[in-house]
Enzyme design. Structure first.
Site: not given
Length: 771
Positions: A293, A352, A501, A573, A683-684, A713
């Site tokens: 987001s 990562h 992760r 949000k 947004d995703h 997501h």
């Protein structure tokens, strides 16, 4: 249809034209205007204007070779090509406010006197209407001297003076009673005693503005978060069609939203399409990075793609800003008496984390007061070659040895393979996190060694061993005691920049109320992430690198150019439609032009308990704002599909998506009432696919044969739809931007408001096709 060209006769040099001065006859003068080209912003003659005898009287040029024009300037010239007025867009107006400068051959100079200024009226009062103000030294009245009424784009427009008297009229040209020409040729009548040049200038500006200004943008909503309103017995997918768009799978799916699905996709490819919302499209390092987001709203509002992951950390480390931020100051409080623990992936894979970033962080932390440092390494073998862990550990040991030479007590304290220790994701297996917790916090592991190099080499001797799945180990001193468990008073940093992760271990380190496994003890520490891994959960609450500083967002441009803005969502949000949308900036750009409304989210319960959340309340606020006619843009976020989708409760997610669907209908009904335009996007991805899948796309089942639920997501593109009664028939999505992403939405919205987006924005998704 074929264009009818006017007959042009040469004007006698001795014949005086009254067209370039005030008309003095008692009858109106009649003109014919011929649009020779699209009159875009890329150069070419846009209009030729002929008097009642068919003689060329005026023409328009926006890149005249004869004159040195200012950037974006339009020249109004007489029939002989002599400049009589320069029309210039005011600074930062994005072709919405113009000034007219009178002159002869020196019209291109900055010293030319300004005759008038012209600005757009409220889009809620009419898409093409404008006001003009004549310049005068003693001017005090705020009332415009002239204003337009009607629709220039449809060639049905009047120009009125301050007293409400008509001074000019524009209408379609008729050949006879049964034949009317296209809008490429139209008529203009100017009343007596009116300056023809001034009217021609108005005409030019109206044409420029009408290229994009086809109606008000009354509604911008992000509900994203579900693709095809679908489900099966395992309820694998649900929603409105707005959080990602996944390809059909072999799971049988059925509609769950029924008649309340608004048929956006059925509007056709010219009003509905997909855009990218993950990976490099939103500034993340790779296409394997899910959108979120925060980066999604940054892209939506900024119109550009900003570094959000490794690049952001690189900049913070290189500039030293990382050590000036609140996050580092927060952990620094522990440096005098406690230990700084660094947990993360030891690799140069760049997916990562990166070894060089860890090295810089070690160096900078020691220079800023860290006296005792412990590193908890996670070996890679996934983003880099298996077996490379030995070399990485040896490099790190050399760096720590150099720090020890400078008086810093620095050691590796524990380790393990990334897929078996700490770095689980999507709450798939909390045992992975627990193995890391036991080694890093409790100092307990099945394998103990005196050095990390010895540990990695020894553990890899097992035939089935590899870097990804190395078992957890701890480093002990000569007495067998762990050298670096995390205890009260310590500081902890997870140095991975990628979020997926790190979110689970972040919860274990930060949450007081935690029930995923028995932590045995929960030390009182100061914890910060390299970045904030989840903006919705504010997790972690402290982080070393802040989001990018973004200037020149669409919100800033629009507000400074008269667009009155209303933004609303519920608490979870609210920051996204304000702070993140505005480039990670708090507060208003102009409090007199903006209103932000936060509706408190439910507290003390999980979102699947009340899956409807505050969707209807948000919609009602948006409806009231639209119908109030106080705002030119209404921006809302309906979070149901995302927040309820994260719970993994598919039945509740279906309820939440239906609530979002109902909310959209409330807002669309209001848009219809005011003749506005809507833009709906996300947004995703999230709730469009709530089933874990293998690499071939097939569902993954647990030992009991049940489909495993996905709560994260997704990597799917998200839909965007445009429409509403204010949208001109010729506006459609372009087909030459196949890889468009969320950052392209800002220019699109600006165009729908009637503005040309700044040149550094990602290109617009729409175009105007003549009927």
């Amino acid at each position: 249809m074929s264009k009818i060209h006017p007959t042009v006769s040469k004007i006698d040099d001795q014949e005086e034209l009254t067209t370039t001065t005030t008309t003095t006859t008692n009858s109106p003068s009649v003109w014919t205007v011929w649009k020779k080209s699209s009159m875009g912003f890329h150069g070419s003659d846009g209009f030729s204007i002929y008097d009642g005898k068919g003689r060329l009287a005026f023409r328009v040029d926006n890149y005249s070779r004869k004159h040195k024009c200012f950037a974006g300037e339009i020249l109004l010239m007489d029939g002989d090509g002599k400049a009589v007025m320069a029309l210039r867009p005011q600074i930062l107006s994005m072709h919405d406010r113009w000034s007219g400068f009178k002159g002869e051959d020196d019209v291109e100079t900055s010293s030319s006197p300004r005759v008038f200024s012209m600005r757009r009226r409220s889009v809620l009062q009419g898409g093409d209407e404008a006001e003009a103000f004549m310049d005068a030294p003693d001017r005090r009245s705020p009332e415009p001297d002239f204003r337009t009424e009607g629709c220039f784009r449809r060639r049905n427009c009047k120009i009125m003076d301050r007293d409400g008297q008509e001074v000019a009229r524009i209408f379609r040209k008729e050949v006879n009673e049964s034949v009317t020409l296209s809008d490429d040729v139209f008529s203009l009548i100017i009343q007596p005693n009116m300056d023809a040049e001034l009217i021609m200038a108005f005409l030019v500006i109206l044409r420029i503005r009408s290229i994009w200004r086809h109606g008000q943008l009354g509604f911008l909503v992000e509900i994203g978060r579900s693709s095809q309103a679908s489900q099966r017995e395992d309820r694998g997918r649900c929603g409105l069609g707005w959080m990602g768009r996944s390809e059909p799978r072999q799971i049988q799916l059925h509609s769950c939203c029924g008649d309340s699905h608004h048929g956006f996709a059925q509007a056709g490819a010219h009003k509905w399409r997909l855009v990218r919302a993950h990976g490099t499209a939103v500034g993340l390092p790779t296409e394997d990075d899910m959108g979120n987001s925060e980066v999604g709203h940054n892209a939506l509002g900024a119109g550009r793609i900003f570094a959000q992951g490794a690049k952001l950390v690189d900049l913070a480390l290189a500039s030293g800003k990382i050590y000036e931020g609140e996050g580092f100051k927060y952990i620094k409080e522990c440096f005098d008496q406690g230990t700084l623990h660094l947990i993360g992936l030891l690799s140069d894979g760049g997916v990562h984390s990166r070894l060089d970033q860890l090295q810089l962080l070690l160096k900078g932390s020691s220079e800023h007061g860290a006296k005792r440092i412990r590193v908890h390494v996670l070996t890679d073998g996934r983003d880099v070659l298996d077996g490379s862990s030995v070399g990485f550990v040896e490099t790190l040991e050399n760096d720590l040895a150099k720090l020890r030479e400078k008086g810093v007590d620095a050691q590796i304290a524990s380790g393990g393979g990334r897929m078996y220790v700490t770095m689980d994701r999507y709450e798939n297996d909390w045992d992975v996190v627990k193995r890391g917790w036991d080694a890093q916090v409790l100092g307990e592991a099945p394998h103990k060694f005196r050095s990390a190099v010895e540990a990695v080499k020894k553990l890899r001797e097992n035939r089935k061993a590899n870097d990804q799945y190395l078992p957890p180990f701890v480093i002990v001193d000569e007495s067998g005691k762990a050298v670096g468990p995390i205890v009260d008073g310590d500081a902890v940093v997870t140095f991975n920049f990628r979020a997926d992760r790190m979110a689970m271990v972040a919860k274990a380190l930060e949450y007081i109320d935690f029930d995923k496994f028995d932590r045995v003890r929960f030390p009182k520490i100061r914890y910060a992430g390299m970045l904030q891994y989840d903006g919705e959960l504010k997790l972690p609450s402290q982080y070393l690198v802040s989001p990018p500083e973004i200037e020149g967002t669409s919100g800033e441009y629009l507000v400074h150019n008269g667009i009155r803005t209303f933004a609303c969502s519920e608490t979870v949000k609210f920051g996204h439609v304000t702070f993140f949308w505005n480039g990670n900036r708090s507060g208003y750009f102009n409090p007199t032009m903006e209103e932000y409304v936060e509706i408190p989210s439910d507290s003390g319960i999980t979102f699947n308990v009340q899956p409807k959340m505050k969707a209807v309340e948000i919609a009602e606020k948006a409806r009231d704002a639209i119908l109030s006619h106080k705002f030119d843009q209404v921006r809302v976020n309906l979070p149901n599909g995302d927040m309820v989708g994260h719970t993994g409760d598919i039945e509740a997610t279906i309820v939440g998506c239906k609530a979002a669907d109902e909310a959209v209908k409330i807002i669309l009904d209001a848009i219809k009432q005011v003749g506005g335009i809507y833009v709906v996007t996300a947004d995703h991805g999230n709730a469009e696919d709530m089933v874990k899948r293998n690499k071939s796309g097939q569902p993954v089942y647990d030992k009991a044969g049940n489909v495993q639920i996905l709560t994260s997501h997704t990597l799917q593109p998200v839909p965007i739809a445009i429409g509403g009664p204010g949208l001109a028939p010729g506006v459609r999505f372009r087909n030459d931007v196949p890889n468009g992403g969320l950052a392209n939405v800002a220019a699109t919205i600006m165009n729908l408001h009637g503005f040309e987006a700044p040149s550094n924005y990602e290109t617009t998704l729409i175009e105007v096709i003549d009927d």
